[in-house]
Design an enzyme around this catalytic site. Structure first.
Site, PDB file in Angstrom:
ATOM      1  N   ARG A  34      54.968 163.177  28.834  1.00  0.00           N
ATOM      2  CA  ARG A  34      55.221 161.886  29.445  1.00  0.00           C
ATOM      3  C   ARG A  34      56.306 161.989  30.531  1.00  0.00           C
ATOM      4  NH1 ARG A  34      53.063 157.536  26.501  1.00  0.00           N
ATOM      5  NH2 ARG A  34      54.898 156.213  26.757  1.00  0.00           N
TER       6      ARG A  34
ATOM      7  N   TYR B   6      66.511 149.374  18.569  1.00  0.00           N
ATOM      8  CA  TYR B   6      66.292 150.156  19.785  1.00  0.00           C
ATOM      9  C   TYR B   6      67.115 149.598  20.941  1.00  0.00           C
ATOM     10  CZ  TYR B   6      63.972 151.854  24.015  1.00  0.00           C
ATOM     11  OH  TYR B   6      63.723 152.402  25.247  1.00  0.00           O
TER      12      TYR B   6
ATOM     13  N   ASP C 135      67.310 151.905  29.475  1.00  0.00           N
ATOM     14  CA  ASP C 135      66.135 151.025  29.410  1.00  0.00           C
ATOM     15  C   ASP C 135      66.567 149.664  29.934  1.00  0.00           C
ATOM     16  OD1 ASP C 135      64.105 149.119  28.248  1.00  0.00           O
ATOM     17  OD2 ASP C 135      63.370 150.938  27.279  1.00  0.00           O
TER      18      ASP C 135
END
Length: 252
Positions: free
Chosen positions: A22, A161, A148
């Site tokens: 990925r 997360y 993120d």
């Protein structure tokens, strides 16, 4: 990097965690194409790891070493750095890419989930940075962390997360201060780049893309090119988080 005034990465060395699939694989391919030697960490994707190594060795022999390990085993993290120095005698770049990602709705989360998500997304990057720091200082190298956009825009059903990634953003800023002036530390915050490996129906995907100003998902190479910029061209940038999200962070 501070010493690389001509932006030449040939012969420099990068350690990339979770680098065989990925986004990680895209990062490895691009850094390798710039002349870097790589130490690529993986946990369980042995077939993919050897395939990527063979692919890159076909372009430049003996330029890639693989290291298998569980990043949750903190006692083994120093070994990743040791193997890098033992193989290539230097370390210029640490890319903390490896990450666990799955939902942990309140009421269903367990301590094991906490340990895994905090461990892979926050604890391991810190202890790897700590182990790498003396070597990176010698080469005036850099660290790039994989954050993120949900570090400050929580994703429903992913509280652990998101908390881990928020911690990683603060870790990025803290390490930038702690390791300066020799070592730069930055992060990249992807938006919709690759769909999760769990199934998402097309309606859900289109609903997500509709909230992105550029009206499309990104590609792993978008992240890889941003990391290359931070490694090669951003000698006066540290402590920053670059969102690669098609503008998702500027809308409600």
């Amino acid at each position: 990097m501070a010493e690389n005034k001509d932006n030449n990465l040939t012969g420099k060395v990068a350690l990339v965690t979770g680098g065989v699939r990925r986004i990680g694989a895209a990062v490895c391919r691009l850094l390798h194409a710039q002349g870097m030697n790589l130490v690529i960490h993986y946990r369980s994707s042995e077939k993919d790891a050897h395939a990527l190594q063979a692919e890159l060795h076909a372009l430049r022999p003996e330029s890639v070493m693989l290291v298998r390990g569980d990043l949750l085993n903190a006692a083994k993290l120093d070994n990743l750095v040791y193997e890098t120095i033992d193989s290539f005698e230097r370390l210029d770049v640490l890319v903390n890419n490896a990450s666990s990602f799955y939902p942990t709705p309140v009421g269903k989360a367990t301590e094991k989930h906490w340990d895994d998500l905090i461990g892979s997304n926050l604890k391991a990057p810190f202890f790897l940075a700590q182990a790498a720091a003396p070597h990176l200082k010698k080469t005036h190298g850099c660290i790039v962390n994989m954050a993120d956009i949900h570090a400050d825009r929580p994703l429903r059903s992913y509280p652990i997360y998101c908390t881990a990634k928020a911690g990683l953003v603060m870790l990025t800023k803290s390490l930038a201060r702690e390791l300066a002036p020799e070592v730069r530390v930055n992060a990249v915050a992807p938006g919709t780049i690759l769909w999760p490996e769990s199934d998402l129906d097309e309606i859900t995907k289109q609903r997500i893309i509709s909230r992105v100003p550029l009206k499309r998902s990104g590609e792993p190479d978008d992240i890889a090119r941003t990391i290359l910029f931070l490694v090669r061209d951003a000698g006066y940038i540290t402590g920053q988080v670059i969102a690669v999200c098609g503008g998702r962070t500027v809308v409600g």
